[in-house]
Every structure is written in structure tokens, then in C-alpha cells.
Design an enzyme around this catalytic site. Sequence first.
Site, PDB file in Angstrom:
ATOM      1  N   THR A  13       0.830  -1.208   0.000  1.00 54.41           N
ATOM      2  CA  THR A  13       0.000   0.000   0.000  1.00 54.41           C
ATOM      3  C   THR A  13       0.864   1.258   0.000  1.00 54.41           C
ATOM      4  O   THR A  13       0.528   2.256  -0.607  1.00 54.41           O
ATOM      5  CB  THR A  13      -0.909   0.025   1.255  1.00 54.41           C
ATOM      6  N   ARG A  43      -8.682  -6.771   7.659  1.00 53.57           N
ATOM      7  CA  ARG A  43      -9.388  -5.585   8.132  1.00 53.57           C
ATOM      8  C   ARG A  43     -10.860  -5.722   7.766  1.00 53.57           C
ATOM      9  O   ARG A  43     -11.198  -5.997   6.607  1.00 53.57           O
ATOM     10  CB  ARG A  43      -8.828  -4.323   7.492  1.00 53.57           C
ATOM     11  N   SER A  63       6.240   3.710   8.705  1.00 51.23           N
ATOM     12  CA  SER A  63       5.091   4.404   9.277  1.00 51.23           C
ATOM     13  C   SER A  63       4.758   3.969  10.688  1.00 51.23           C
ATOM     14  O   SER A  63       5.575   4.092  11.593  1.00 51.23           O
ATOM     15  CB  SER A  63       3.907   4.230   8.339  1.00 51.23           C
ATOM     16  N   HIS A  64       3.579   3.372  10.862  1.00 47.49           N
ATOM     17  CA  HIS A  64       3.081   3.038  12.204  1.00 47.49           C
ATOM     18  C   HIS A  64       3.622   1.700  12.702  1.00 47.49           C
ATOM     19  O   HIS A  64       3.338   1.310  13.823  1.00 47.49           O
ATOM     20  CB  HIS A  64       1.562   2.983  12.164  1.00 47.49           C
ATOM     21  N   ASP A  82       5.880   8.226  10.889  1.00 46.99           N
ATOM     22  CA  ASP A  82       6.419   9.137   9.873  1.00 46.99           C
ATOM     23  C   ASP A  82       5.637  10.438   9.759  1.00 46.99           C
ATOM     24  O   ASP A  82       5.858  11.210   8.820  1.00 46.99           O
ATOM     25  CB  ASP A  82       6.486   8.426   8.515  1.00 46.99           C
ATOM     26  N   ASP A 124       2.465  11.229   9.114  1.00 50.09           N
ATOM     27  CA  ASP A 124       1.389  11.521   8.160  1.00 50.09           C
ATOM     28  C   ASP A 124       0.000  11.211   8.714  1.00 50.09           C
ATOM     29  O   ASP A 124      -1.000  11.615   8.139  1.00 50.09           O
ATOM     30  CB  ASP A 124       1.620  10.822   6.807  1.00 50.09           C
ATOM     31  N   ARG A 125      -0.065  10.517   9.830  1.00 50.23           N
ATOM     32  CA  ARG A 125      -1.391  10.224  10.407  1.00 50.23           C
ATOM     33  C   ARG A 125      -1.693  11.156  11.568  1.00 50.23           C
ATOM     34  O   ARG A 125      -0.789  11.738  12.159  1.00 50.23           O
ATOM     35  CB  ARG A 125      -1.431   8.795  10.942  1.00 50.23           C
ATOM     36  N   GLU A 135      -8.557   9.201   4.856  1.00 47.05           N
ATOM     37  CA  GLU A 135      -8.720   7.758   4.997  1.00 47.05           C
ATOM     38  C   GLU A 135      -9.144   7.448   6.423  1.00 47.05           C
ATOM     39  O   GLU A 135      -8.746   8.140   7.364  1.00 47.05           O
ATOM     40  CB  GLU A 135      -7.409   7.034   4.697  1.00 47.05           C
ATOM     41  N   GLU A 136      -9.873   6.369   6.563  1.00 42.44           N
ATOM     42  CA  GLU A 136     -10.347   5.954   7.890  1.00 42.44           C
ATOM     43  C   GLU A 136      -9.200   5.594   8.832  1.00 42.44           C
ATOM     44  O   GLU A 136      -9.375   5.525  10.037  1.00 42.44           O
ATOM     45  CB  GLU A 136     -11.317   4.778   7.774  1.00 42.44           C
ATOM     46  N   ARG A 141       7.848  -2.716   2.759  1.00 42.42           N
ATOM     47  CA  ARG A 141       8.043  -2.823   4.211  1.00 42.42           C
ATOM     48  C   ARG A 141       8.423  -4.236   4.581  1.00 42.42           C
ATOM     49  O   ARG A 141       7.745  -5.189   4.194  1.00 42.42           O
ATOM     50  CB  ARG A 141       6.772  -2.440   4.961  1.00 42.42           C
ATOM     51  N   ASP A 189       1.822   9.491  13.867  1.00 44.46           N
ATOM     52  CA  ASP A 189       2.434   8.161  13.769  1.00 44.46           C
ATOM     53  C   ASP A 189       3.933   8.241  13.489  1.00 44.46           C
ATOM     54  O   ASP A 189       4.533   9.311  13.538  1.00 44.46           O
ATOM     55  CB  ASP A 189       1.726   7.334  12.691  1.00 44.46           C
ATOM     56  N   LYS A 249      10.004   4.079   0.354  1.00 46.14           N
ATOM     57  CA  LYS A 249       9.075   4.350  -0.743  1.00 46.14           C
ATOM     58  C   LYS A 249       9.589   5.484  -1.598  1.00 46.14           C
ATOM     59  O   LYS A 249      10.369   6.325  -1.140  1.00 46.14           O
ATOM     60  CB  LYS A 249       7.679   4.641  -0.217  1.00 46.14           C
ATOM     61  N   THR A 283      -7.663   2.146  -1.166  1.00 48.03           N
ATOM     62  CA  THR A 283      -6.845   2.468   0.000  1.00 48.03           C
ATOM     63  C   THR A 283      -5.423   2.851  -0.405  1.00 48.03           C
ATOM     64  O   THR A 283      -4.817   2.188  -1.249  1.00 48.03           O
ATOM     65  CB  THR A 283      -6.811   1.241   0.924  1.00 48.03           C
ATOM     66  N   LYS A 338      -0.656  12.520   3.132  1.00 48.12           N
ATOM     67  CA  LYS A 338      -1.459  12.868   4.287  1.00 48.12           C
ATOM     68  C   LYS A 338      -0.541  13.546   5.296  1.00 48.12           C
ATOM     69  O   LYS A 338       0.672  13.385   5.244  1.00 48.12           O
ATOM     70  CB  LYS A 338      -2.160  11.655   4.865  1.00 48.12           C
TER      71      LYS A 338
HETATM   72  C1  VG1 Z   1      -2.772   1.121   5.846  1.00 51.23           C
HETATM   73  C2  VG1 Z   1      -4.050   1.935   5.885  1.00 51.23           C
HETATM   74  C3  VG1 Z   1      -4.126   2.847   4.670  1.00 51.23           C
HETATM   75  C4  VG1 Z   1      -2.867   3.720   4.613  1.00 51.23           C
HETATM   76  C5  VG1 Z   1      -1.633   2.850   4.641  1.00 51.23           C
HETATM   77  C6  VG1 Z   1      -0.360   3.649   4.708  1.00 51.23           C
HETATM   78  O1  VG1 Z   1      -2.771   0.296   4.700  1.00 51.23           O
HETATM   79  O2  VG1 Z   1      -5.176   1.094   5.928  1.00 51.23           O
HETATM   80  O3  VG1 Z   1      -5.290   3.632   4.748  1.00 51.23           O
HETATM   81  O4  VG1 Z   1      -2.861   4.496   3.453  1.00 51.23           O
HETATM   82  O5  VG1 Z   1      -1.652   1.995   5.789  1.00 51.23           O
HETATM   83  O6  VG1 Z   1      -0.380   4.528   5.783  1.00 51.23           O
HETATM   84  P1  VG1 Z   1      -3.144  -1.258   4.743  1.00 51.23           P
HETATM   85  O7  VG1 Z   1      -2.876  -1.769   3.376  1.00 51.23           O
HETATM   86  O8  VG1 Z   1      -2.299  -1.854   5.817  1.00 51.23           O
HETATM   87  O9  VG1 Z   1      -4.594  -1.313   5.128  1.00 51.23           O
HETATM   88  V1  VG1 Z   1       1.043   4.890   6.572  1.00 51.23           V
HETATM   89  O10 VG1 Z   1       0.751   6.114   7.709  1.00 51.23           O
HETATM   90  O11 VG1 Z   1       1.439   3.408   7.116  1.00 51.23           O
HETATM   91  O12 VG1 Z   1       2.063   5.403   5.364  1.00 51.23           O
HETATM   92 CO    CO Z   2       2.374   6.916   8.351  1.00 49.93          CO
END
Ligand code: VG1
Ligand code: CO
Length: 549
Positions: free
Chosen positions: A18, A502, A113-114, A280, A282-283, A364-365, A22, A278, A126, A345, A377
Site C-alpha cells: 500500500t 481488516r 510508518s506506524h 512518519d 502523516d497520520r 482515509e479511515e 516494508r 504516527d 518508498k 486504499t 497525508k
Molecule cells: C494502511 C491503511 C491505509 C494507509 C496505509 C499507509 O494500509 O489502511 O489507509 O494508506 O496503511 O499509511 P493497509 O494496506 O495496511 O490497510 V502509513 O501512515 O502506514 O504510510
Molecule cells: Co504513516
Amino acid sequence: MTSRQVSTQPFDDQKPGTSGLRKKVTVFEQPHYLENFVQSIFDSLQGFAGQTLVVGGDGRYHNDRAIQTILRMAAANGFGRVLVGQRGILSTPAASCVIRKNHAYGGIILSASHNPGGPDGDFGIKYNIANGGPAPEKITDAIFANTTSITRYLTLDTPDVPLDAPGTTKVGAMAVEVIDPVADYAQLQQSLFDFPAIRALLSGGRFRFCFDAMHAVTGPYAREIFERQLGAPAGTVINGDPLPDFGGGHPDPNPTYAEQLMATMFADDAPDFGAASDGDGDRNMIVGRHFIVTPSDSLAVLAANATLAPGYAGGISGVARSMPTSAAADRVAQALGIACYETPTGWKFFGNLLDAGKVTLCGEESAGTGSNHVREKDGVWAVLFWLNILARRGQSVEQIVREHWARFGRNFYSRHDYEGVDSAAANGLIADLRAALPGLPGRVLTTTSGATMTIASADDFAYTDPVDQSVSRAQGIRIGFADGARIVFRLSGTGTEGATLRVYLERFEADPARHGVETQQALAGLIEIADQLAGIRARTGRTQPTVIT
Ligand code: VG1
Ligand code: CO
């Protein structure tokens, strides 16, 4: 200095998900692993000789070593200049900002990210394009194709570049400029929001704010912007020092992982406003006093109140949300008479809509919100937007959200994550649902309380980009019910262990008298039906989700 060509062989697991590639740190530490992927990025690009590349990351373990590798490879491949954040730090939205401001060719962002960090944690990489946004699928597909056939990469034998202080060094013929990671980003935010009004709110002594940087990348950004520029008292930012392992935490700003913030915001003497970001940056997580704002609602509230922020005073052109995000924003768009787009997504799908001016706000949710100011984001941006609204409306977070529901109706919404599930079981669950889709419409399901729900529609979400007509298929199983409720099933594309299932649950309630119901209770029937349809418990062996957001 001439570049050195190193022979290598493909790895078979370098398909970007996504948001980039990673993997466990230990996977990235294998000889040639990072190099293969970086060379595959460069080999998918054209015309970058002499151009500028932006490089930075979220400060997690392995960030420093990876950056040195990338600098040598960028020089060997012919980039003219690299802008790199001091100490290797650049939040994802700040990298997007720096790419745009400097008209760079693109950027490489090092982040998972998270996901947790540290020697046993995760690492990620990325590529972002010249608009500052994540590479679209046609580029990530080309990168992946290159990783499957790579035979060599280019590098230089040069010493490490010092990244501790701003300044310029040379790596071969390429200039490396170490930049302040916060300055350009902070300046951009000043152009969007009513800083005097927010400063009056934060420094007035009455309103109390707590920002949890979760020992991740936003600490330096938050201290500079909230404390230094906006006058919030020292200590407003907690966990503000980025650590390579995020202090052992899970830098995912949700009610489960942002424990400390939750305890603060639900204490008797809780502050008025709480937020977190989070790994990085962006959240965002938005919390009022004893009150959580779901990300889907947050997007809708920002859209409805956008004109209170100077950067959006002229109105917004449209809104986009990812498919599993609730339809709360759609209702605002309808009321404003603007378009609302539903994308797969991942932020890469918003880039074309933003570039074409079709939308101003996206969300995004999963706690991601952003706008056309960058192409990622942006966590701190979302917090500033909320502060701007709070300063201008003079109401509490809870009052603002409840008034929003009363006006537009409430989309009860929750996501249930089953993390680290056996991959074969998760793939089987999705495959069987997919196979069952044609027979689902018309089917009536009954809950233990005797309520019945009729399936009105069932499909596997496919998206045609309205700008370049590219098509993305198999983006999530959507089941729509006759009363407008919805369940979405998809597998995560960011995890590194097994599979993460999910399940996204949503039900609309127009009647304000019923807006006070607790979310899980309001969705209880749908939760049961999700299990009936997909056999989650039986297939995964789990009796409950790992994380509920
Ligand atoms: C998750 C979230 C998605 C987001 C992505 C990257 O992806 O659901 O909404 O864009 O992480 O966010 P997935 O494929 O695990 O559902 V971040 O802050 O990790 O760059
Ligand atoms: Co992030």
C-alpha cells in the site's frame, strides 16, 4: 570519481505494498537487499541526470545506514544534488513539501510508518514523484519488475556524509545539502492557518492541549510549531524525542496504541484537546476531553468547516476518501454541492485528483487526512486545522462533532483488525467471499437478536482513475445492505508478519436521539453478520479483533 558496478541477484519479495516496501529490519540488513530495491527505483526512472532528489526518514533503526547507502547510489547513478533532512529526519509530509518547493525530480522516504521499529522491528522505503506524492501504480509495478531481473547496482566508494549539521558536502560529483527538516514545512503551515488565532488560544492559559509524538518523527515539528511558534506551554508535546525504536512503542495513533494520550484525555482533569501522530508523521488522531473523533468524522468536520482556515477560505473544490472510509464526508460534499470521489486504499490514489484540482481535501479511515498543500497525508496539518476550527468556533471538540452529527446525521463506524493471522487462512477467507459475491444480493441474514438484514449489493471494488483512466482491481470486498449499512473486507498491504484482515463496519443513523449509542453497540448486528458471511472466527481461530478503531 567513477561509479562501481556491483553484481547482484534478485530477491523474490520486493513487491511494494500500500505504501512502499516494508519488511523486517533483518530482511533489509541482508547484503544487497536495500541496494537492489534502490537501483530498481532508479532503473524505473528517466531523465534524472543532474537533477535533485530528496531523502529522509522517520528516524527509525537503520535509517542512518540506509541513507548513506542511498546517497552513494544516487551519486553513482547521476543525480546532481540530494537534499537530506538533518540527522536523516524528514516526516513524510515534510518530504512531500520539500520535493515540491525545490522542484525536485523525486524523493526517497525511509519509513515503515506506524509499524514498530528497532533491530527486531520493521523498516520501509518508498519513492515519491515530482508532485511530492507516492509513486502511482505504474511506477511501483515497474520498480517491482526491475527487482525480479536485476543483475547489478551502481555505487561509489566514499566515506559517510556527516548529517548532523546543515551544510553542503560532495559525494563524487553530487552535492549533498543537509537541510533543516522543519523550516519549509512550518512556513507552509503558516500560510494555511490562522496562526494568530491559534496562538491566542494556546497561549491564553485557559485552553489545554496535549500532543503525543509517540517518540516518532513529529516531535521536532510539533515542538517548533505548537510550542515555539504558537506559544503552547513547554511540555504540551509529550514523547517528543524521536527514538530509533520509538521507545519500544507502536507509533500508531489509535485508542489502543496511544495509551498515554488516552489516559490523559480520559482523566478527570483532562486537557481540552489531544492529538497524536504516527511513525512518519502523516497520520493524526484527534481526541477531545473524554471524546474520541473517528478519522472518518474528522475528515467530514474539516470539510464542513474548511472556510474557517485562511488557506481554504475560498472553499474547497471537492473531497476524496478511500473506499473503506465512512460516507460522512459524502454528506458534507453533497450539502456543499461539490464532488466526492471514492478511491482505493492508499494515498497514491489521491495524487491525480489533487493535481487536476478536482479535490482539495482527502482522507482515509486509518487516521490520514490531507489537502492539496502537499501530496501526502499530514498529521500536524490536521491538528492545526482542528486548532484553527476550535479557535474560531470557541466550542469543545465534542460540541463540534455532536452538532455536525445533528446536522448531517451520524455514520457509526468501526474497523476491526485481526493482525498476524495465518496468510493461507486470510487469503482463503477473501477468495471464498469473492467467489460468493454473485449469489449475495438478495440474501437475508438474521442476527441473534432476531433482526434481519438484506444484502443489496456485493462486489470487489475496482477503481478507474478519472484523470488517467488507469484501472486498479481487487481493492476490497464491499457488501451493501438494504438499509445503507456496509461491511468491507480487505487484507492489509503494509504488514510484515502473516496477514492482517481488516473488517470495516458502517451504519448511518439520521436521528439525533440515537447518536449517543456506543459505537460497538450500534454496530453489534453488523459485527455478527460479518462473521456469518466470512467465517472470521472459524477460519482465523480468533474470538476477537487485535485492534478496534
Ligand atoms: C494502511 C491503511 C491505509 C494507509 C496505509 C499507509 O494500509 O489502511 O489507509 O494508506 O496503511 O499509511 P493497509 O494496506 O495496511 O490497510 V502509513 O501512515 O502506514 O504510510
Ligand atoms: Co504513516
